[in-house]
Every structure is written in C-alpha cells, then in structure tokens.
Design a protein around this motif. Structure first.
Motif, PDB file in Angstrom:
ATOM      1  N   LEU A 122       0.812  -1.216   0.000  1.00 25.47           N
ATOM      2  CA  LEU A 122       0.000   0.000   0.000  1.00 25.47           C
ATOM      3  C   LEU A 122       0.848   1.271   0.000  1.00 25.47           C
ATOM      4  O   LEU A 122       0.337   2.349  -0.282  1.00 25.47           O
ATOM      5  CB  LEU A 122      -0.959  -0.005   1.184  1.00 25.47           C
ATOM      6  CG  LEU A 122      -2.039  -1.089   1.111  1.00 25.47           C
ATOM      7  CD1 LEU A 122      -2.872  -1.089   2.383  1.00 25.47           C
ATOM      8  CD2 LEU A 122      -2.918  -0.895  -0.114  1.00 25.47           C
ATOM      9  N   GLY A 156       0.546  -0.015  -5.905  1.00 25.65           N
ATOM     10  CA  GLY A 156       0.357  -1.217  -5.103  1.00 25.65           C
ATOM     11  C   GLY A 156      -1.096  -1.640  -5.027  1.00 25.65           C
ATOM     12  O   GLY A 156      -2.010  -0.835  -5.189  1.00 25.65           O
ATOM     13  N   TYR A 161      -6.712  -0.891  -4.043  1.00 26.25           N
ATOM     14  CA  TYR A 161      -5.655  -0.151  -4.729  1.00 26.25           C
ATOM     15  C   TYR A 161      -5.109   0.929  -3.809  1.00 26.25           C
ATOM     16  O   TYR A 161      -5.869   1.646  -3.163  1.00 26.25           O
ATOM     17  CB  TYR A 161      -6.190   0.477  -6.020  1.00 26.25           C
ATOM     18  CG  TYR A 161      -6.544  -0.542  -7.062  1.00 26.25           C
ATOM     19  CD1 TYR A 161      -5.572  -1.049  -7.905  1.00 26.25           C
ATOM     20  CD2 TYR A 161      -7.842  -1.009  -7.178  1.00 26.25           C
ATOM     21  CE1 TYR A 161      -5.893  -1.999  -8.860  1.00 26.25           C
ATOM     22  CE2 TYR A 161      -8.172  -1.955  -8.124  1.00 26.25           C
ATOM     23  CZ  TYR A 161      -7.197  -2.455  -8.966  1.00 26.25           C
ATOM     24  OH  TYR A 161      -7.516  -3.401  -9.899  1.00 26.25           O
ATOM     25  N   SER A 162      -3.808   1.075  -3.766  1.00 25.91           N
ATOM     26  CA  SER A 162      -3.179   2.007  -2.833  1.00 25.91           C
ATOM     27  C   SER A 162      -3.506   3.464  -3.144  1.00 25.91           C
ATOM     28  O   SER A 162      -3.482   4.302  -2.249  1.00 25.91           O
ATOM     29  CB  SER A 162      -1.665   1.809  -2.829  1.00 25.91           C
ATOM     30  OG  SER A 162      -1.115   2.098  -4.095  1.00 25.91           O
ATOM     31  N   ARG A 163      -3.835   3.795  -4.374  1.00 27.59           N
ATOM     32  CA  ARG A 163      -4.145   5.178  -4.736  1.00 27.59           C
ATOM     33  C   ARG A 163      -5.331   5.744  -3.967  1.00 27.59           C
ATOM     34  O   ARG A 163      -5.376   6.928  -3.695  1.00 27.59           O
ATOM     35  CB  ARG A 163      -4.474   5.281  -6.217  1.00 27.59           C
ATOM     36  CG  ARG A 163      -3.278   5.374  -7.064  1.00 27.59           C
ATOM     37  CD  ARG A 163      -3.707   5.610  -8.473  1.00 27.59           C
ATOM     38  NE  ARG A 163      -2.922   4.720  -9.304  1.00 27.59           N
ATOM     39  CZ  ARG A 163      -3.180   4.425 -10.526  1.00 27.59           C
ATOM     40  NH1 ARG A 163      -4.229   4.930 -11.114  1.00 27.59           N
ATOM     41  NH2 ARG A 163      -2.406   3.623 -11.186  1.00 27.59           N
ATOM     42  N   VAL A 212      -6.296   4.873  -0.878  1.00 22.78           N
ATOM     43  CA  VAL A 212      -6.179   4.669   0.564  1.00 22.78           C
ATOM     44  C   VAL A 212      -5.533   5.883   1.226  1.00 22.78           C
ATOM     45  O   VAL A 212      -4.469   6.329   0.816  1.00 22.78           O
ATOM     46  CB  VAL A 212      -5.343   3.402   0.867  1.00 22.78           C
ATOM     47  CG1 VAL A 212      -5.115   3.243   2.351  1.00 22.78           C
ATOM     48  CG2 VAL A 212      -6.033   2.177   0.299  1.00 22.78           C
TER      49      VAL A 212
END
Length: 73
Positions: free
Chosen positions: A38, A43, A57-59, A61
């Motif tokens: 993340l 990621g 999706y890390s975008r 979070v």
C-alpha cells in the motif's frame, strides 16, 4: 496461514474493514507485506470484505489500521 484485519480509510472519507490472508507466513511478515504494497503508488492487495473478494488499490487509501486478530476496535 496468517490473517490480519485492515481498517482502511479511503480518500473519500469512507472506511471499511477487510481481511488479508497470506498462506504460510507469520503475522509480522503479513503486516509488512500489506504496508509495503500500500506504500507504493501502484500497489494493490487482494482482500475479502465479508463474503466478497476485492482488490484494494493504494491510490485510494488515506490510512490503514492493522489488527492481527479480530475486529479493529
């Protein structure tokens, strides 16, 4: 199998609890893998939310709380 619970706060302000499993790993290795995935811009984690599989999706979070067992209180 190591299973951890992630409380994820999204950029939109919403939050959800998901479980992340990593077969054959200890809890600390699983936590490190989740944080590393993340932390990168592209990621992603394959998780479960209830009885549904999902990809996180890390975008999207904003923050993550981690609990090795049970629900995050």
């Amino acid at each position: 199998m190591a299973r951890i619970v992630l409380r994820v706060r999204l950029i939109s302000g919403d939050q959800l609890d998901v479980t992340y499993d990593e077969p054959g790993a200890a809890d600390d290795v699983t936590v490190q893998h989740a944080v590393t995935a993340l932390a990168s811009d592209n990621g992603l984690l394959r998780c479960r939310h209830g009885d549904r599989d999902m990809v996180l999706y890390s975008r999207g979070v904003a923050s993550v709380e981690i609990a090795p067992r049970g629900a995050v209180l």
